[in-house]
Structures are given as structure tokens and as C-alpha cells.
Write a protein that holds these residues in place. Structure first.
Motif, PDB file in Angstrom:
ATOM      1  N   ASP A  53       5.665   7.425 -15.928  1.00 59.22           N
ATOM      2  CA  ASP A  53       6.595   7.200 -17.031  1.00 59.22           C
ATOM      3  C   ASP A  53       7.494   6.013 -16.736  1.00 59.22           C
ATOM      4  OD1 ASP A  53       8.096   8.199 -19.525  1.00 59.22           O
ATOM      5  OD2 ASP A  53       9.672   8.199 -18.005  1.00 59.22           O
ATOM      6  N   LEU A  54       8.009   5.947 -15.514  1.00 55.49           N
ATOM      7  CA  LEU A  54       8.871   4.830 -15.134  1.00 55.49           C
ATOM      8  C   LEU A  54       8.115   3.506 -15.253  1.00 55.49           C
ATOM      9  CD1 LEU A  54      11.313   4.646 -12.161  1.00 55.49           C
ATOM     10  CD2 LEU A  54       9.661   2.819 -12.497  1.00 55.49           C
ATOM     11  N   VAL A  55       6.888   3.480 -14.742  1.00 56.89           N
ATOM     12  CA  VAL A  55       6.084   2.256 -14.817  1.00 56.89           C
ATOM     13  C   VAL A  55       5.827   1.884 -16.268  1.00 56.89           C
ATOM     14  CG1 VAL A  55       3.816   1.272 -14.306  1.00 56.89           C
ATOM     15  CG2 VAL A  55       5.014   2.620 -12.564  1.00 56.89           C
ATOM     16  N   GLY A  56       5.508   2.864 -17.092  1.00 60.18           N
ATOM     17  CA  GLY A  56       5.250   2.585 -18.502  1.00 60.18           C
ATOM     18  C   GLY A  56       6.450   1.994 -19.208  1.00 60.18           C
ATOM     19  N   THR A 132       0.510  -0.850 -10.473  1.00 65.09           N
ATOM     20  CA  THR A 132       1.383  -0.790  -9.309  1.00 65.09           C
ATOM     21  C   THR A 132       0.727   0.019  -8.200  1.00 65.09           C
ATOM     22  OG1 THR A 132       2.496   1.249  -9.998  1.00 65.09           O
ATOM     23  CG2 THR A 132       3.458  -0.827 -10.752  1.00 65.09           C
ATOM     24  N   ARG A 133       1.285  -0.155  -7.024  1.00 60.94           N
ATOM     25  CA  ARG A 133       0.864   0.603  -5.860  1.00 60.94           C
ATOM     26  C   ARG A 133       2.101   1.009  -5.096  1.00 60.94           C
ATOM     27  NH1 ARG A 133      -2.363  -2.243  -0.923  1.00 60.94           N
ATOM     28  NH2 ARG A 133      -2.675  -0.438   0.414  1.00 60.94           N
ATOM     29  N   MET A 134       2.119   2.216  -4.555  1.00 64.42           N
ATOM     30  CA  MET A 134       3.269   2.676  -3.785  1.00 64.42           C
ATOM     31  C   MET A 134       2.801   3.527  -2.615  1.00 64.42           C
ATOM     32  SD  MET A 134       4.824   5.638  -6.312  1.00 64.42           S
ATOM     33  CE  MET A 134       6.262   5.843  -5.292  1.00 64.42           C
ATOM     34  N   PRO A 135       3.533   3.511  -1.501  1.00 68.39           N
ATOM     35  CA  PRO A 135       3.113   4.306  -0.349  1.00 68.39           C
ATOM     36  C   PRO A 135       3.501   5.766  -0.494  1.00 68.39           C
ATOM     37  CG  PRO A 135       5.133   3.129   0.166  1.00 68.39           C
ATOM     38  CD  PRO A 135       4.720   2.685  -1.217  1.00 68.39           C
ATOM     39  N   SER A 136       2.653   6.617   0.048  1.00 69.89           N
ATOM     40  CA  SER A 136       3.029   8.001   0.294  1.00 69.89           C
ATOM     41  C   SER A 136       3.244   8.141   1.797  1.00 69.89           C
ATOM     42  CB  SER A 136       1.945   8.966  -0.186  1.00 69.89           C
ATOM     43  OG  SER A 136       1.854   8.970  -1.585  1.00 69.89           O
ATOM     44  N   VAL A 137       3.916   9.207   2.198  1.00 65.01           N
ATOM     45  CA  VAL A 137       4.248   9.371   3.613  1.00 65.01           C
ATOM     46  C   VAL A 137       3.997  10.797   4.067  1.00 65.01           C
ATOM     47  CG1 VAL A 137       5.990   7.538   3.617  1.00 65.01           C
ATOM     48  CG2 VAL A 137       6.680   9.879   3.096  1.00 65.01           C
ATOM     49  N   LEU A 138       3.633  10.950   5.329  1.00 62.70           N
ATOM     50  CA  LEU A 138       3.576  12.252   5.978  1.00 62.70           C
ATOM     51  C   LEU A 138       4.947  12.502   6.573  1.00 62.70           C
ATOM     52  CD1 LEU A 138       2.167  14.768   7.135  1.00 62.70           C
ATOM     53  CD2 LEU A 138       1.470  13.347   9.096  1.00 62.70           C
ATOM     54  N   LYS A 293      12.722  -4.343 -10.420  1.00 59.71           N
ATOM     55  CA  LYS A 293      12.810  -2.946 -10.857  1.00 59.71           C
ATOM     56  C   LYS A 293      11.799  -2.068 -10.121  1.00 59.71           C
ATOM     57  CE  LYS A 293      14.486  -3.996 -15.523  1.00 59.71           C
ATOM     58  NZ  LYS A 293      14.134  -4.019 -16.966  1.00 59.71           N
ATOM     59  N   LEU A 294      10.603  -2.585  -9.926  1.00 62.40           N
ATOM     60  CA  LEU A 294       9.573  -1.818  -9.241  1.00 62.40           C
ATOM     61  C   LEU A 294       9.899  -1.656  -7.760  1.00 62.40           C
ATOM     62  CD1 LEU A 294       6.366  -3.301 -10.903  1.00 62.40           C
ATOM     63  CD2 LEU A 294       7.447  -1.101 -11.384  1.00 62.40           C
ATOM     64  N   LYS A 295      10.379  -2.724  -7.144  1.00 68.31           N
ATOM     65  CA  LYS A 295      10.729  -2.636  -5.724  1.00 68.31           C
ATOM     66  C   LYS A 295      11.837  -1.614  -5.478  1.00 68.31           C
ATOM     67  CE  LYS A 295       9.272  -7.118  -3.881  1.00 68.31           C
ATOM     68  NZ  LYS A 295       9.717  -8.376  -3.239  1.00 68.31           N
ATOM     69  N   ALA A 296      12.729  -1.478  -6.438  1.00 74.01           N
ATOM     70  CA  ALA A 296      13.804  -0.484  -6.299  1.00 74.01           C
ATOM     71  C   ALA A 296      13.235   0.923  -6.222  1.00 74.01           C
ATOM     72  CB  ALA A 296      14.778  -0.601  -7.467  1.00 74.01           C
ATOM     73  N   GLN A 297      12.012   1.116  -6.708  1.00 76.61           N
ATOM     74  CA  GLN A 297      11.333   2.415  -6.646  1.00 76.61           C
ATOM     75  C   GLN A 297      10.231   2.413  -5.581  1.00 76.61           C
ATOM     76  OE1 GLN A 297      12.335   5.076  -8.451  1.00 76.61           O
ATOM     77  NE2 GLN A 297      13.996   3.776  -9.177  1.00 76.61           N
TER      78      GLN A 297
END
Length: 332
Positions: A53-56, A132-138, A293-297
Motif C-alpha cells: 500500500d505504501l509503495v502504491g 522496490t526491494r527491501m531486506p528481511s532479517v533474522l 520516501k522509499l529509503k525512509a522505509q
């Protein structure tokens, strides 16, 4: 359904993108392709406030900046792990007036989880571009005393009952990532699903679960506060947002999981129209304000060709098929 309309107080002419080409020797010039139309629906198959939703909304806002004579309407159609909203895109007219934001689930993973879908992603949807692409983390609770992936694996192997881990829902990327880690570690883990990242993070902080694989943006503030420890990122390479955190592969667990968003159109949309939309979206994602804006997320823009998105969807199915089968994951 939530509807949000992006407007500006001024008007400008509708942009026209003419795609040059040839229909063959002596053939007539193809007709010019015009996009966007007066109104464009962008369907998000998840609730308001979700990452798609944010990306959209960021994309819709910037497209309107580029085309103030057009209106871009965000429609949230959540439900059935994204299948309801995605089906609405699949059944829309292939005229460029309806697009959809999506993630690996509705485009790839759900074909492995559900006995039957109301749409066929390969036939009923047309890839436009990655967005967009974003990391997930363990991550683990700080008070667990676990400080590395190696220590986590040792702890998991030693627990005969199986460590409990949180996810953001059955069949979600967060569950699949943890099941893949368990397979590589040669251990058994117990899945505890929660309704979204905030609830999963809360369970992690309280010690209700011993681990979670979640979007980095939902966990990073808790690491800064000292309540959660990030052990690794799931992306193939280190994230610029967490440069000091190793990847899972660096840490001895060869698991990779990309959290990405993409744009799709109804199946049957012409190649020329797909190319016109792709061009406009890539230009929007290149705007410095959008990048900020994207980098902030903790997201990076990653536009692609339609073919690259199609291959990404194929790769996701190949990546998770064995994990889903061996873990016995199914949604009915």
C-alpha cells in the motif's frame, strides 16, 4: 475497500508516448500509444498501511506529479493472502486503466499453497515492472543470549521440542524463510502465525517466540532500542541500510529471500501499452523525492523489464516449492 485519490490543483496536457516500430517491410507505422488515461485504478491486494500500500501510494502520487491531468486512485482489496485484489486486476479490461501492486505471494507462492486460485498468474496477469526491494532479517530477543547465526543454529539443534518462531501469517514469506533456515540447519521449529509484523515483533520482544524473519523496517527500531538482536539479512548481498549485518549465506546458512513489490496489468494488455506504462513508472521511481520516501522505509527502487519480472516470478516458485512441500504447508 479503501479508495484514495491523488490530485493536484493545476492541469496539464495528457502525456503521449509514441512507440516507434515497424510492422515489416512496407508496413504502416503503428498507432501511437497514449498512457495514462484520465483515471487509473491501482489495486493493492492488502490493507491500507501495508508495505504494498505504501509503495502504491508513493507511486500514484509521483505519477500524478508527472501527469496532473490524470487521476490515480488507490483501491485496497485485501483478503485471501492477496488473491482477492489480484483477481480483480486479472478480470479488469486490458486497457491501461487498471493496474495492480503485488508481492511474491499472489504472483508465485500462492500457486504452491492453494489448491485452486481464481486466476492464473501466467495467463491472466501481464508483468509490467519490479518496483522496490527491501531486506528481511533474522532476529531474536536480545535477552536470549544468541549473538550470531551459528549460535542460533546450535540452540535450534539442541531444542528437542523445536524453537518457536513468529511469522506474519501461514504461507507468508516470513514463514517460508524460517522453514528454509530450519531445513538448512537440520532442526525442527514451531510456527506461530501473527496478524502482521507489529504483532510478531511484540511477541519477539516479550519472548513468546525465540526468532522471526521479518521486514527490516519493522525490526530495526527495536534493535536500536536494545530489545531485539538482528542476526542476518536475507538478501543475496548485504543491505546498505544494515551494512554491518552479515547475510545468511555469509553466516553459513544458504537461504535467500527477497521481499519485493511489483506492478502488473490484466492479461492481454498489449506489449506497446506495457512498454508505455513501464517507461512512465521507471521515470517516477527515478525521482529523488520518491527515492527518499522509499529509503525512509528501508526500500530501494528497482525498476525492471517485464521479462525480468516474469523471470523473478518463475524463480520464486522454484525457490519455495521444495520448502512448502517438505514443511507440508497448504492453505485451504
Amino acid at each position: 475497500m479503501t479508495r484514495t485519490t491523488f490530485r493536484r490543483p493545476w492541469l496539464a496536457a495528457l502525456a503521449v508516448l509514441a512507440l516507434a516500430g515497424s510492422t515489416g517491410s512496407g508496413g504502416a507505422e503503428p498507432a501511437a500509444v497514449t498512457w495514462p488515461p484520465k483515471t487509473v485504478r491501482i489495486i493493492v491486494p492488502f490493507a491500507a498501511g501495508s508495505t504494498p500500500d505504501l509503495v502504491g501510494r508513493v507511486l500514484a502520487d509521483q505519477l500524478h506529479v508527472r501527469h496532473p491531468g490524470s487521476t490515480f486512485v488507490i483501491e485496497n482489496k485485501p483478503g485471501a493472502s492477496g488473491n482477492i485484489g489480484t483477481d480483480a486486476v486479472a478480470k479488469a479490461s486490458p486497457d491501461g486503466a487498471t493496474l495492480g501492486i503485488s508481492i511474491p505471494g499472489p504472483l508465485a507462492i500462492n500457486t504452491l499453497l492453494f489448491p485452486k486460485l481464481p486466476y492464473d498468474p501466467a495467463r491472466d496477469l501481464a508483468p509490467v515492472t519490479l518496483l522496490t526491494r527491501m531486506p528481511s532479517v533474522l532476529a531474536v530477543p536480545t535477552n536470549s543470549g544468541v549473538g550470531s547465526v551459528a549460535e542460533f543454529v546450535a540452540r535450534a539443534k539442541a531444542d528437542a521440542n523445536g524453537l518457536a518462531y513468529a511469522s506474519i501469517g501461514a504461507g507468508s514469506l516470513s514463514q517460508l524463510c524460517m522453514e528454509a533456515i530450519a531445513r538448512k540447519a537440520g532442526s525442527r521449529m514451531v510456527h506461530i502465525p501473527y496478524a502482521g509484523s507489529p504483532n510478531a515483533v511484540t511477541a519477539l520482544i516479550r519472548g513468546d517466540v525465540q526468532a522471526a524473519c521479518l521486514p527490516a523496517i519493522s525490526v530495526a527500531p527495536q534493535q536500536a532500542a536494545g530489545s531485539v538482536k538482528i542476526l542476518a539479512v536475507t538478501t543475496p548481498e548485504r543491505s546498505p541500510f544494515l551494512a554491518d549485518v552479515p547475510t545468511l549465506k555469509e553466516s553459513g546458512i544458504d537461504v535467500q529471500s527477497d521481499a519485493w513489490n511489483a506492478l502488473v496489468a490484466p492479461g492481454g494488455t498489449s506489449d506497446a501499452l506495457i512498454a508505455a506504462i513501464n517507461h512512465e513508472v521507471a521515470a517516477a521511481l527515478a525521482d529523488p523525492a520518491v527515492i527518499a520516501k522509499l529509503k525512509a522505509q528501508m526500500m530501494l527502487p528497482e525498476p525492471s523489464t517485464p521479462e525480468a519480472l516474469r523471470q523473478k516470478i518463475t524463480d520464486e516458485k522454484r525457490t519455495w516449492a521444495d520448502v512448502i512441500r517438505e514443511a507440508g504447508i497448504e492453505i485451504r
